[in-house]
Design a protein around this motif. Structure first.
Motif, PDB file in Angstrom:
ATOM      1  N   LYS A   4       0.832  -1.204   0.000  1.00 16.48           N
ATOM      2  CA  LYS A   4       0.000   0.000   0.000  1.00 16.48           C
ATOM      3  C   LYS A   4       0.864   1.250   0.000  1.00 16.48           C
ATOM      4  N   LEU A   8       0.840   4.151  -2.923  1.00 15.51           N
ATOM      5  CA  LEU A   8       0.554   5.553  -2.599  1.00 15.51           C
ATOM      6  C   LEU A   8       1.725   6.457  -2.944  1.00 15.51           C
ATOM      7  N   ASP A  91       5.749  -7.607  -4.925  1.00 14.01           N
ATOM      8  CA  ASP A  91       5.018  -6.371  -4.618  1.00 14.01           C
ATOM      9  C   ASP A  91       5.160  -5.356  -5.740  1.00 14.01           C
TER      10      ASP A  91
END
Length: 239
Positions: A4, A8, A91
């Motif tokens: 996350k 962002l 990721d």
């Protein structure tokens, strides 16, 4: 949590917003409003090209620089915590896929709002192909980021974009007899961008996409990634 944060971080990056969202969106709006950009084929080509240009910018400029500036940190983290290098790569792949889909989605939304695009099987095919090209350019961006410093990538980002674009833009879409055009088109066949456009063309014309086109798309992706890896490893400008 780390995934996350990484997502962002990119969405707050002005470079990402300008070069991979606003610029492709601008060109989409320009191209669909010029006289020759009429008909399903040209609209789909505009969608495919502007989407992949945004993805190209995301992968070869934003992503490569992000890898260059953070890879050392995550390498140390991998040795001192349970966050392995494999998890780092996984990721990054997820983040890139989400961002590339976002780029494509924005182009589609623009087209739908302006009544230029209607949801169809062809649009879905373009979306799937765009994500494939996104993975292809992301791998190149990863290799660039792990082998060159941020300053070098800043200096080379524009040439990378031009070179990448030349491998995608359908130079000889109208089968010109010009020898120069034919030579460029022949060189383009070495790269997956040529087959990306070819499949969009066939899907738009409701022609059954031959297995050979898909096979060439995959084959040229693998082969050229191997060549890019070799060239990077032999570059005198590596870190």
């Amino acid at each position: 949590m780390i995934l996350k944060i990484q997502l962002l971080q990119v969405l707050r990056n002005k470079r990402f917003l300008i070069f991979t969202i606003l610029v492709p969106a601008f060109w989409f709006l320009v191209l669909i409003n010029i006289p020759f950009a009429k008909g399903a084929l040209l609209i789909n080509l505009v969608l495919g090209l502007t989407s992949v240009f945004g993805i190209l910018g995301n992968s070869l400029t934003t992503f490569s620089k992000r890898i260059s500036t953070t890879s050392d940190f995550y390498a140390i983290r991998g040795k001192t915590s349970y966050y392995s290098n494999f998890r780092f790569l996984l990721d990054q792949t997820i983040v890139q896929t989400v961002l590339n889909f976002l780029i494509f989605l924005i182009m589609v939304i623009l087209g739908v709002v302006l009544s230029q695009i209607s949801m169809s099987k062809t649009v879905i095919i373009i979306g799937v192909l765009s994500l494939w090209m996104g993975l292809y350019f992301s791998v190149i961006g990863f290799f660039l980021g792990t082998n060159f410093n941020a300053q070098m990538l800043d200096a080379a980002s524009f040439p990378f974009m031009i070179l990448g674009s030349l491998m995608i833009v359908p130079i000889n879409i109208y089968n010109s007899t010009n020898i120069f055009m034919q030579i460029i088109a022949s060189i383009q066949k070495i790269f997956p961008g040529y087959y990306y456009i070819d499949i969009i063309n066939k899907a738009t014309n409701h022609v059954t996409v031959p297995i050979s086109s898909i096979s060439y798309l995959i084959l040229t992706s693998v082969v050229t990634l191997g060549l890019v890896t070799i060239l990077i490893n032999k570059s005198p400008f590596r870190n």
